[in-house]
Every structure is written in C-alpha cells, then in structure tokens.
Design a protein around this motif. Structure first.
Motif, PDB file in Angstrom:
ATOM      1  N   ASP A 124       0.848  -1.189   0.000  1.00 22.66           N
ATOM      2  CA  ASP A 124       0.000   0.000   0.000  1.00 22.66           C
ATOM      3  C   ASP A 124       0.890   1.248   0.000  1.00 22.66           C
ATOM      4  N   PRO A 125       0.647   2.199  -0.922  1.00 23.46           N
ATOM      5  CA  PRO A 125       1.480   3.411  -0.954  1.00 23.46           C
ATOM      6  C   PRO A 125       1.520   4.164   0.377  1.00 23.46           C
ATOM      7  N   ASP A 126       0.412   4.163   1.137  1.00 22.66           N
ATOM      8  CA  ASP A 126       0.415   4.853   2.437  1.00 22.66           C
ATOM      9  C   ASP A 126       1.376   4.196   3.420  1.00 22.66           C
ATOM     10  N   GLU A 127       1.585   2.907   3.274  1.00 21.39           N
ATOM     11  CA  GLU A 127       2.510   2.204   4.165  1.00 21.39           C
ATOM     12  C   GLU A 127       3.958   2.611   3.904  1.00 21.39           C
ATOM     13  N   PHE A 128       4.251   3.115   2.707  1.00 20.59           N
ATOM     14  CA  PHE A 128       5.603   3.610   2.417  1.00 20.59           C
ATOM     15  C   PHE A 128       5.937   4.786   3.329  1.00 20.59           C
ATOM     16  N   THR A 129       4.950   5.656   3.604  1.00 15.25           N
ATOM     17  CA  THR A 129       5.186   6.793   4.487  1.00 15.25           C
ATOM     18  C   THR A 129       5.554   6.313   5.876  1.00 15.25           C
ATOM     19  N   GLU A 130       4.842   5.316   6.374  1.00 16.59           N
ATOM     20  CA  GLU A 130       5.164   4.753   7.685  1.00 16.59           C
ATOM     21  C   GLU A 130       6.563   4.137   7.683  1.00 16.59           C
ATOM     22  N   LEU A 131       6.919   3.498   6.582  1.00 15.98           N
ATOM     23  CA  LEU A 131       8.254   2.927   6.460  1.00 15.98           C
ATOM     24  C   LEU A 131       9.304   4.035   6.534  1.00 15.98           C
ATOM     25  N   GLY A 132       9.076   5.136   5.817  1.00 12.86           N
ATOM     26  CA  GLY A 132       9.993   6.277   5.857  1.00 12.86           C
ATOM     27  C   GLY A 132      10.154   6.823   7.263  1.00 12.86           C
ATOM     28  N   ARG A 133       9.048   6.952   7.987  1.00 12.62           N
ATOM     29  CA  ARG A 133       9.100   7.427   9.378  1.00 12.62           C
ATOM     30  C   ARG A 133       9.872   6.448  10.261  1.00 12.62           C
ATOM     31  N   ALA A 134       9.622   5.160  10.071  1.00 16.36           N
ATOM     32  CA  ALA A 134      10.289   4.150  10.891  1.00 16.36           C
ATOM     33  C   ALA A 134      11.800   4.138  10.643  1.00 16.36           C
ATOM     34  N   VAL A 135      12.192   4.226   9.374  1.00 20.19           N
ATOM     35  CA  VAL A 135      13.627   4.255   9.041  1.00 20.19           C
ATOM     36  C   VAL A 135      14.271   5.481   9.659  1.00 20.19           C
ATOM     37  N   GLU A 136      13.638   6.631   9.506  1.00 19.92           N
ATOM     38  CA  GLU A 136      14.187   7.863  10.055  1.00 19.92           C
ATOM     39  C   GLU A 136      14.279   7.778  11.579  1.00 19.92           C
ATOM     40  N   ALA A 137      13.214   7.318  12.220  1.00 18.86           N
ATOM     41  CA  ALA A 137      13.191   7.261  13.685  1.00 18.86           C
ATOM     42  C   ALA A 137      14.276   6.338  14.232  1.00 18.86           C
ATOM     43  N   PHE A 138      14.432   5.166  13.617  1.00 21.09           N
ATOM     44  CA  PHE A 138      15.427   4.239  14.135  1.00 21.09           C
ATOM     45  C   PHE A 138      16.835   4.613  13.698  1.00 21.09           C
ATOM     46  N   TRP A 139      17.070   4.709  12.397  1.00 19.06           N
ATOM     47  CA  TRP A 139      18.436   4.843  11.889  1.00 19.06           C
ATOM     48  C   TRP A 139      19.045   6.215  12.126  1.00 19.06           C
TER      49      TRP A 139
END
Length: 150
Positions: A124-139
């Motif tokens: 789902d394209p909306d899940e890409f945004t969550e992925l971006g947030r998760a990568v930024e928050a962790f890494w």
C-alpha cells in the motif's frame, strides 16, 4: 559517530530499478518530514560505481544509508552486498535491503552478506510513508552510526 542533523539533509543511496518504487520511497520520506537527498542508482553496476567513487573521494556526498533492492538488472543486490563485504575499494554506510521478496532464503542470504536490515516493500502506498518514518526514527534518531570514513 554519525547522527541525524536537522539542518542538513540525510544523504541516501537508493538502489532501485523501478521508477514507481523510486517515486514512492522519495515521497514517503518527504511525507514523513525527513529532509533527504537521494542519489539513485537503477542497477547494481551504477551503485557499485557510486560507492567506489565515494571510497575514492570522487563524490563529496556523505552517505548516511543505502536502500538496496535485490532484484536489479546487470548486477544483483546480492552481488552489491557481496562487493561491499569483500571488495576493499567499495565501502558503504549501513545497508537496508528494501525489496518485494519475502523468501526466507533471500532474508538469510542478505544478512549473511552483512545487510544491516531487511525490509519488505509495502503493498500500500500509504505504508511507504510509515516505512519512511520508521527508518528515520530508528536509523537517524536512535541508532549510533559509524563515522563516515569507517
């Protein structure tokens, strides 16, 4: 130690041959509020050339992360990981595999080749945004990264 600096964009090498996925990843980080500069390689050969140039000091960009698809033309993502692991002329910051494969053998092989994380592309394209947030928050907010020259 490399940390996220709010005043400087995060430099990411995105190794992805699908233009639609490139757009989705770039939009995800933008929508997540992550100021990012993407360097895009559409195949493994181009990615390795970029990383060799980085190692040699030819490219001034200070990469923070590599997002690597496994299914690439010419040189596969696995071959890119192998080169990062074994070729002294190639070095990279943390490498996150971002691929559509959920195959157990692909996951195991990626980690054997020293991938730092294995992420499956959202459907789902909306899940890409969550992925971006998760990568930024962790890494970039939580993890302590090695110095750029390491």
């Amino acid at each position: 130690m490399t940390t996220h600096r709010d005043t400087e964009p995060i430099e990411i090498l995105l190794v992805e041959d699908n233009p639609g996925d490139v757009r989705l990843v770039e939009e995800a980080f933008r929508e997540a509020g992550v100021e990012t500069t993407f360097h895009t390689a559409h195949d493994g050969d181009t990615a390795l050339e970029f990383l060799r140039d980085q190692r040699a000091g030819v490219d001034a960009a200070e990469l923070s992360l590599v997002l690597l698809d496994l299914n690439l033309p010419r040189t596969s993502g696995f071959d890119v990981l192998e080169a990062i692991k074994t070729d002294p002329d190639v070095s990279a910051p943390p490498v996150l595999v971002l691929t559509s494969s959920e195959a157990t053998e692909d996951i195991a092989r990626s980690y054997e080749l020293c991938a730092n994380a294995y992420l499956t592309k959202p459907s789902d394209p909306d899940e890409f945004t969550e992925l971006g947030r998760a990568v930024e928050a962790f890494w970039f907010d939580e993890a302590t990264l090695p110095p750029a020259s390491a």
